[in-house]
Design a protein around this motif. Structure first.
Motif, PDB file in Angstrom:
ATOM      1  N   VAL A  67      89.893  49.622  58.043  1.00 11.55           N
ATOM      2  CA  VAL A  67      88.971  48.961  58.965  1.00 11.55           C
ATOM      3  C   VAL A  67      89.657  48.842  60.319  1.00 11.55           C
ATOM      4  CG1 VAL A  67      87.635  46.880  59.448  1.00 11.55           C
ATOM      5  CG2 VAL A  67      87.830  47.721  57.105  1.00 11.55           C
ATOM      6  N   THR A  68      89.151  49.581  61.304  1.00 12.68           N
ATOM      7  CA  THR A  68      89.796  49.623  62.621  1.00 12.68           C
ATOM      8  C   THR A  68      88.814  49.309  63.739  1.00 12.68           C
ATOM      9  OG1 THR A  68      89.281  51.979  62.663  1.00 12.68           O
ATOM     10  CG2 THR A  68      91.503  51.378  61.961  1.00 12.68           C
ATOM     11  N   ASP A  69      87.564  49.056  63.380  1.00  9.91           N
ATOM     12  CA  ASP A  69      86.541  48.922  64.420  1.00  9.91           C
ATOM     13  C   ASP A  69      85.552  47.831  63.990  1.00  9.91           C
ATOM     14  OD1 ASP A  69      85.134  49.437  66.724  1.00  9.91           O
ATOM     15  OD2 ASP A  69      84.758  51.549  66.303  1.00  9.91           O
ATOM     16  N   TYR A  72      82.759  42.744  66.651  1.00  9.85           N
ATOM     17  CA  TYR A  72      82.437  42.263  67.997  1.00  9.85           C
ATOM     18  C   TYR A  72      80.917  42.136  68.136  1.00  9.85           C
ATOM     19  CZ  TYR A  72      82.947  47.431  68.416  1.00  9.85           C
ATOM     20  OH  TYR A  72      82.926  48.791  68.211  1.00  9.85           O
ATOM     21  N   PRO A  73      80.307  41.277  67.274  1.00  6.70           N
ATOM     22  CA  PRO A  73      78.837  41.200  67.258  1.00  6.70           C
ATOM     23  C   PRO A  73      78.237  40.852  68.618  1.00  6.70           C
ATOM     24  CG  PRO A  73      79.823  39.404  65.984  1.00  6.70           C
ATOM     25  CD  PRO A  73      80.913  40.378  66.284  1.00  6.70           C
TER      26      PRO A  73
ATOM     27  N   ARG B 317      67.813  58.060  69.469  1.00  7.27           N
ATOM     28  CA  ARG B 317      68.448  56.741  69.525  1.00  7.27           C
ATOM     29  C   ARG B 317      67.951  55.893  70.700  1.00  7.27           C
ATOM     30  NH1 ARG B 317      74.535  57.961  69.519  1.00  7.27           N
ATOM     31  NH2 ARG B 317      73.770  59.372  67.916  1.00  7.27           N
ATOM     32  N   PHE B 323      69.769  48.931  73.220  1.00 12.00           N
ATOM     33  CA  PHE B 323      70.203  49.073  74.614  1.00 12.00           C
ATOM     34  C   PHE B 323      69.071  49.756  75.354  1.00 12.00           C
ATOM     35  CE2 PHE B 323      71.947  52.308  71.795  1.00 12.00           C
ATOM     36  CZ  PHE B 323      71.234  53.412  72.232  1.00 12.00           C
TER      37      PHE B 323
ATOM     38  N   GLY C  33      84.930  53.241  61.694  1.00 18.90           N
ATOM     39  CA  GLY C  33      86.035  52.427  61.205  1.00 18.90           C
ATOM     40  C   GLY C  33      85.665  50.970  60.968  1.00 18.90           C
ATOM     41  N   SER C  34      84.371  50.637  60.959  1.00 19.82           N
ATOM     42  CA  SER C  34      84.042  49.230  60.729  1.00 19.82           C
ATOM     43  C   SER C  34      83.916  48.937  59.236  1.00 19.82           C
ATOM     44  CB  SER C  34      82.785  48.828  61.497  1.00 19.82           C
ATOM     45  OG  SER C  34      81.775  49.761  61.306  1.00 19.82           O
ATOM     46  N   SER C  35      83.964  47.654  58.926  1.00 21.47           N
ATOM     47  CA  SER C  35      84.056  47.229  57.531  1.00 21.47           C
ATOM     48  C   SER C  35      82.801  47.565  56.727  1.00 21.47           C
ATOM     49  CB  SER C  35      84.290  45.722  57.482  1.00 21.47           C
ATOM     50  OG  SER C  35      84.149  45.257  56.155  1.00 21.47           O
ATOM     51  N   ASN C  43      75.475  41.727  62.361  1.00 22.68           N
ATOM     52  CA  ASN C  43      76.013  42.712  63.309  1.00 22.68           C
ATOM     53  C   ASN C  43      77.512  42.577  63.590  1.00 22.68           C
ATOM     54  OD1 ASN C  43      73.586  44.246  63.840  1.00 22.68           O
ATOM     55  ND2 ASN C  43      72.793  42.370  64.765  1.00 22.68           N
ATOM     56  N   SER C  44      78.236  41.979  62.626  1.00 22.67           N
ATOM     57  CA  SER C  44      79.681  41.874  62.814  1.00 22.67           C
ATOM     58  C   SER C  44      80.433  43.070  62.229  1.00 22.67           C
ATOM     59  CB  SER C  44      80.214  40.573  62.209  1.00 22.67           C
ATOM     60  OG  SER C  44      79.933  40.524  60.823  1.00 22.67           O
ATOM     61  N   HIS C  45      79.907  43.648  61.150  1.00 23.47           N
ATOM     62  CA  HIS C  45      80.569  44.837  60.590  1.00 23.47           C
ATOM     63  C   HIS C  45      79.966  46.077  61.254  1.00 23.47           C
ATOM     64  CE1 HIS C  45      81.149  42.298  56.688  1.00 23.47           C
ATOM     65  NE2 HIS C  45      81.871  41.888  57.691  1.00 23.47           N
ATOM     66  N   VAL C  46      79.913  46.025  62.564  1.00 17.51           N
ATOM     67  CA  VAL C  46      79.206  47.061  63.313  1.00 17.51           C
ATOM     68  C   VAL C  46      80.050  47.514  64.496  1.00 17.51           C
ATOM     69  CG1 VAL C  46      77.122  47.571  64.652  1.00 17.51           C
ATOM     70  CG2 VAL C  46      76.967  46.061  62.674  1.00 17.51           C
ATOM     71  N   SER C  47      80.203  48.822  64.630  1.00 16.31           N
ATOM     72  CA  SER C  47      80.869  49.379  65.805  1.00 16.31           C
ATOM     73  C   SER C  47      79.798  50.024  66.669  1.00 16.31           C
ATOM     74  CB  SER C  47      81.882  50.435  65.371  1.00 16.31           C
ATOM     75  OG  SER C  47      81.193  51.544  64.824  1.00 16.31           O
ATOM     76  N   PHE C  48      80.198  50.474  67.854  1.00 17.12           N
ATOM     77  CA  PHE C  48      79.229  51.163  68.719  1.00 17.12           C
ATOM     78  C   PHE C  48      78.721  52.429  68.037  1.00 17.12           C
ATOM     79  CE2 PHE C  48      82.099  49.016  71.892  1.00 17.12           C
ATOM     80  CZ  PHE C  48      81.224  47.981  72.140  1.00 17.12           C
ATOM     81  N   ILE C  49      79.550  52.989  67.167  1.00 15.21           N
ATOM     82  CA  ILE C  49      79.128  54.195  66.432  1.00 15.21           C
ATOM     83  C   ILE C  49      77.987  53.843  65.470  1.00 15.21           C
ATOM     84  CG2 ILE C  49      79.858  55.975  64.783  1.00 15.21           C
ATOM     85  CD1 ILE C  49      82.716  55.657  65.978  1.00 15.21           C
ATOM     86  N   ALA C  51      75.951  51.434  65.651  1.00 16.36           N
ATOM     87  CA  ALA C  51      74.752  51.022  66.388  1.00 16.36           C
ATOM     88  C   ALA C  51      74.206  52.172  67.223  1.00 16.36           C
ATOM     89  CB  ALA C  51      75.069  49.821  67.276  1.00 16.36           C
ATOM     90  N   ALA C  52      74.798  53.363  67.065  1.00 15.12           N
ATOM     91  CA  ALA C  52      74.331  54.588  67.737  1.00 15.12           C
ATOM     92  C   ALA C  52      74.204  54.413  69.242  1.00 15.12           C
ATOM     93  CB  ALA C  52      73.006  55.063  67.139  1.00 15.12           C
ATOM     94  N   PHE C  53      75.249  53.872  69.857  1.00 11.60           N
ATOM     95  CA  PHE C  53      75.236  53.731  71.315  1.00 11.60           C
ATOM     96  C   PHE C  53      75.337  55.121  71.954  1.00 11.60           C
ATOM     97  CE2 PHE C  53      75.833  49.343  73.171  1.00 11.60           C
ATOM     98  CZ  PHE C  53      75.259  48.695  72.098  1.00 11.60           C
ATOM     99  N   MET C  56      78.155  58.024  71.408  1.00 11.63           N
ATOM    100  CA  MET C  56      78.990  57.766  70.226  1.00 11.63           C
ATOM    101  C   MET C  56      78.838  58.908  69.219  1.00 11.63           C
ATOM    102  SD  MET C  56      80.763  55.051  70.633  1.00 11.63           S
ATOM    103  CE  MET C  56      81.009  55.696  72.278  1.00 11.63           C
ATOM    104  N   LEU C 153      72.695  45.281  61.358  1.00 12.71           N
ATOM    105  CA  LEU C 153      73.219  46.626  61.096  1.00 12.71           C
ATOM    106  C   LEU C 153      74.499  46.616  60.256  1.00 12.71           C
ATOM    107  CD1 LEU C 153      72.553  48.272  64.589  1.00 12.71           C
ATOM    108  CD2 LEU C 153      71.157  48.394  62.512  1.00 12.71           C
TER     109      LEU C 153
END
Lengths: 95, 461, 484
Positions: A67-69, A72-73, B317, B323, C33-35, C43-49, C51-53, C56, C153
């Motif tokens: 887990v590296t990411d 950051y909600p 997306r 966003f 790499g999120s949990s 939305n805490s186990h969420v990376s920008f990936i 969430a499809a920013f 990404m 997410l």
């Protein structure tokens, strides 16, 4: 031949809308394009050729299971004006 | 003091090194010029405060002896590249409020080596176009003739470089979007090997064809920026995992004994310098060999199918949820529809709609798969050519820049426009172009070779 | 036993194929790499990936790939050295990319099978068509506001294995056995926790019926929302009967997706939009193909945990269990582990008997799983040792076991505290026998007159006097002698 029903359906698939006139003209234009593609590209030569959807044909790189990411909600939701209690909100989805 | 914006990137670096001026001074000159030539509409967003702050930090680093490879160099960034804390729109209304909380890997590389951000340049909306007229933020004018387009999609970057509004600019190419505007604006540029520059953090148009690259005034400048931007990125699974050569040190101007191929399919329309250039490279000791790239004609079809298909998926997306802009609706689907109708311009909408056809159960097997087969034949054309020659030399574009009026009425189809660039984009091989409208195409990974030969062509007047 | 629906004109058989989604056990998500942990702050186990920013890109978590390969091996499947990821395009509120990354054209795992044993001992091999690796969607909540759905997410991008079964299932019972077997395989391999109620294992059933003997398949109905083995079995039965009623009336079954409602006990059609979708699959240009070497695959096989089937065979061989007992005791890791701790170095027959009888009965009554058992396996082992060494009798052991359940104390401590040790002292037992003989002269004479059946009565009296603690063998022997 592409008719306006197909164009209408395609637009709907990507959540876009066209006027009936636009559907008509797009169907005409697209039919011509497909004809041009058929004439130009679809040849016997393609038989037995392996498709190349990407020029990268080696194996996929992979990551260790760590887990590296995330975590950051606030940032993840910071670019949307439509959030409540840390959730994104959308019009009610009916089941 | 002389006008610092007249200096090439290489000259500016040397001036900074010799302490003839500071990065803050250099940056201020560019900011003044940007203001003066705002009518060109080369930038969507100008970032003067950030620029001056970055320049001040750069001067400090240089004073401390910690100068990076582009220390203090003011650059413009195409608005497809995400820049942390700075509006990134892709020239689309749908992202007109999007301030990314991260930067593209390539930008991070630039800032790490000391480059300074002047602002974000205009482009066709989501890079879909070749005139920079599909931008939500209006058309960019060609600095050499303001009634004409700068080309596209990297038209803002090319115009900014040509008008000396920056020392260099980042750009992206999918089928010609670096080389064509570079030619229209008489600048140098490079579309490197696919995967040489990371796509991570750059808005996707057509993932298998998107090539981040550089536009600058000289080949040497291009080489210096590219060697910083490039490099393996584990967050882009299509990124090349190999060391980046120091391209700028490979420019020895020596092409003696080199075999240069002239693709006969690329010589129907040639720029005015063509014959002189052929004579010049022969004088320099290179051998010219006529070769054939038999599937040149078919590239347009492959390009059309691939880019639209991938785009229709890549742009899904943008749905108004996490966003970007949103237009509300009574149902989820209505919200999607209203948001996308409002947020995307006509050309983007058209491509997304048609692209879905090539991914439909019918269109996939009838068109998408054959297109990918043809793509291999196109790539193999180059493989075969490079068995006989070291590099290829050709005109960059078969046409002169069209007027904004012509572009608006759609008189100039991409089809003709990018004839000489689409095949090498599909093959993912590097191509460097020079201000006189010539390009050098090299085998995969051989950006150094392309740049070296291009620099020789640059000397031909 | 074949499962046949009797109609007015025909006998009908059912044809069922199951599609099972198993959430992969991993630390991180499959393409970021999120949990991958269940739950958490929205939305805490969420990376920008996840969430499809914009801009990404996905990158592959190797462990998710390996977990899929391990599961494929558990399904006796072919592991494909070439596989690739595709995009499945559709819009939904909890699908941030607007597409799901999955494997349509070249899945990581090819054909395999699951062997099941039904209650009556019938064995059947059910084929698996494929297993592919894909990403899960987020979750939406519909009951927090009148006009809004809330999107979290955290689950978006968690690794999923979709296991597609062939239409080889021909009864609800077989469907149940298939699912339970699949669950025991993924649990044994540690690739999925198999909890259907938490949604980490989800099942869709494709159901059709046809007249017995008919070779052609008729229109099938896909039933979604089946979150327990019981529901899967019930839904198949209900759906089969619904289709039967339609055919019997000369009607036509529409190929569609239906939802199972466990409260109303019915299946009902889903909004038809879902039914008319073209998912526009194509190879994901962001992800190069997965090229494996045979060596890599062999290495994964070499380090594979023991599969339930292999464990069952080992139990039969090593512990001399019958097939039925071996099946039950080897089915899940915890039970197997428990049993093996009890059985090692002891009478394996007794160990199996105690685990399956007394222990399972007690846990059932307490509503506890084997991991929550108040009696640890080593402690149950000690109880068995006390019996083996004649310290207590089997009858007393049951008493001790009850106390162990209540108190969680060690068997020997309970025996010590309660003074339950078996009496093995000959003179003590003789004393008790003497008293009984003295107090019952008439019974003694009846016995001596030939009514030898009365020996049992004497044993009972003596046992009672010893409060059950007299060593039964010794008691018998002494009584026979004394009564002459």
């Amino acid at each position: 031949m592409i008719d306006k029903t197909i164009i209408h359906e395609m637009a709907n698939w990507v959540r876009l809308r066209l006027t009936p006139e636009e559907e008509e003209s797009m169907a005409k234009e697209f039919s011509e394009t497909l004809k041009w593609i058929n004439d130009e590209m679809i040849t016997k030569e393609l038989e037995g050729v392996k498709p190349m959807p990407s020029v990268i044909e080696g194996t996929i790189p992979s990551f260790e299971d760590k887990v590296t990411d995330g975590n950051y909600p606030e940032t993840v939701t910071s670019c949307s004006e439509h959030t409540v209690d840390g959730f994104f909100t959308v019009p009610k989805m009916v089941e | 003091m002389t006008d610092l914006t007249k200096l090439t990137l290489t000259e500016a670096l040397s001036g900074l090194e010799k302490k003839e001026f500071t990065s803050v001074e250099l940056t201020q000159s560019y900011l003044d010029k940007m203001k003066e030539l705002r009518r060109l509409n080369a930038f969507i967003t100008e970032t003067p405060e950030i620029a001056l702050q970055m320049a001040a930090e750069s001067d400090k680093r240089r004073a401390e002896g910690k100068a990076g490879k582009l220390e203090g160099i003011p650059m413009a960034v195409k608005d497809l590249y995400c820049t942390k804390g700075v509006l990134t729109t892709g020239a689309s209304k749908i992202l007109s409020n999007f301030v990314p909380p991260y930067s593209a890997t390539t930008c991070a590389h630039l800032w790490k080596e000391g480059a300074v951000l002047l602002g974000k340049t205009n482009t066709d909306e989501f890079a879909m176009g070749s005139s920079t007229i599909t931008s939500y933020y209006g058309v960019t004018h060609n600095p050499h003739d303001e009634t004409r387009v700068p080309g596209g999609s990297s038209g803002g970057s090319a115009a900014a470089v040509a008008a000396h509004l920056c020392a260099a600019a980042t750009a992206t190419e999918t089928g010609g979007s670096i080389r064509q505007p570079a030619a229209f604006c008489k600048t140098a540029g490079i579309k490197p090997t696919y995967g040489r520059c990371s796509r991570f953090g750059i808005l996707a148009y057509s993932s298998s064809l998107d090539h981040p690259g550089v536009i600058a005034r000289t080949i040497e400048d291009v080489a210096k920026v590219l060697e910083v931007m490039a490099g393996h990125d584990e967050f882009d699974s299509t990124s090349l995992n190999m060391p980046v050569p120091e391209f700028s040190k490979m420019l020895d101007k020596n092409i003696k004994g080199m075999k240069i191929g002239i693709p006969k399919e690329y010589t129907e329309m040639v720029p005015e310098i063509w014959d002189r250039a052929l004579a010049f490279v022969k004088e320099q000791g290179a051998e010219l060999v006529e070769i054939s790239l038999p599937h040149t004609e078919q590239a347009a079809s492959v390009y059309y199918i691939t880019t639209m298909a991938e785009a229709s998926s890549n742009l899904a997306r943008y749905d108004g949820v996490r966003f970007g802009t949103r237009v509300d609706g009574k149902s989820l689907d209505e919200m999607y529809m209203e948001t996308r109708m409002d947020g995307f311009g006509a050309e983007v909408r058209r491509r997304l709609i048609l692209g879905t056809y090539f991914l439909s159960a019918k269109g996939y097997f009838e068109y998408f798969v054959p297109a990918q087969k043809m793509r291999r034949l196109i790539a193999e054309d180059f493989d075969k050519a490079f068995e006989k020659v070291d590099v290829l030399m050709a005109p960059t574009v078969p046409i002169e820049p069209f007027t904004i009026e012509e572009a608006k009425c759609g008189a100039c189809a991409t089809k003709i426009n990018d004839t000489y660039s689409m095949p090498s984009a599909l093959a993912g091989i590097p191509a460097a172009c020079v201000p006189s409208g010539l390009q050098v195409i090299a085998p995969r990974y051989e950006e150094g070779l392309a740049l070296k030969v291009a620099q020789v062509l640059e000397m031909c007047k | 036993m074949s499962y046949i629906l009797k109609g007015k004109t025909n006998n009908w058989e059912i044809v069922v194929g199951l599609e099972v989604h198993c959430q992969i056990i991993s630390n991180a998500k499959v393409f970021s790499g999120s949990s991958a942990k269940f739950g958490g702050v929205p939305n805490s186990h969420v990376s920008f990936i996840d969430a499809a920013f914009p801009g990404m890109l996905p990158h592959l978590n190797k462990e998710c790939l390996y977990q899929s390969i391990r599961t494929g091996m558990g399904l006796n499947s072919k592991i494909n050295l070439y596989s690739r990821f595709d995009r499945k395009n559709y819009f939904y509120g909890d699908l941030p990319q607007g597409y799901q990354i999955t494997q349509l054209f070249y899945p990581i795992v090819g054909e395999g099978y699951i062997d099941i044993t039904l209650e009556d001992g019938t064995k059947k091999r059910l084929r698996v068509e494929r297993l592919h690796l894909e990403q899960d969607a987020g979750k939406s909540i519909h009951d927090r506001a009148p006009h809004l759905s809330f999107v979290d997410l955290n689950r978006s991008g968690v690794g999923l294995m979709e296991i597609v079964g062939m239409p080889d299932i021909s009864s609800p019972e077989e469907a149940g056995a298939y699912l339970r077997k699949l669950r025991s395989i993924v649990r044994a391999l540690g690739t999925c926790d198999g909890n259907m109620d938490e949604g980490s294992m989800r099942c869709d059933a494709n159901v059709s019926i046809r007249p017995v003997g008919d070779k052609n398949l008729r229109n099938r109905v896909e039933i979604k929302n089946l979150n327990s083995v019981k529901f899967v079995m019930q839904a198949i039965e209900l759906e089969a009967h619904r289709q039967l009623a339609i055919y019997e009336e000369g009607g036509h079954v529409t190929q569609e997706t239906r939802l199972f409602d466990s409260i109303k006990m019915e299946t009902r059609t889903m909004r038809s939009k879902e039914n008319a979708l073209d998912y526009r699959y194509f190879p994901d240009p962001d992800l190069p193909p997965v090229l494996l070497t045979q060596e890599e695959v062999d290495e994964i096989r070499r380090t594979l945990p023991e599969l339930p089937e292999d464990r069952k065979n080992r139990f039969i061989k090593e512990y001399h269990l019958n097939e039925y007992d071996a099946d039950i005791l080897s089915g899940d890791n915890k039970t197997a582990e428990y049993f093996e701790t009890v059985a090692k170095g002891r009478d394996t027959d007794k160990a199996a008997h105690w685990v399956m009888g007394d222990l399972f009965g007690a846990l059932n009554k307490l509503g506890k799983s084997i991991e929550q058992s108040p009696v640890s396996p080593s402690n149950l082992g000690k109880l068995l040792d006390l019996m083996a060494k004649d310290v207590i009798s089997g009858k007393i052991a049951k008493e001790v076991f009850e106390l162990m359940l209540e108190t969680g104390k060690d068997a020997d401590i309970i025996v010590e505290e309660k003074g339950l040790k078996q009496i093995t002292d000959t003179s003590e037992i003789e004393g008790m026998i003497d008293t009984i003989i003295a107090e019952n002269p008439e019974t003694v004479s009846e016995y001596k007159a030939g009514k030898t059946k009365l020996l049992g009565w004497f044993v009972g009296q003596a046992m009672k006097a010893s409060k059950g603690k007299a060593n039964p063998g010794l008691l018998n022997q002494l009584l026979t002698k004394k009564l002459g």
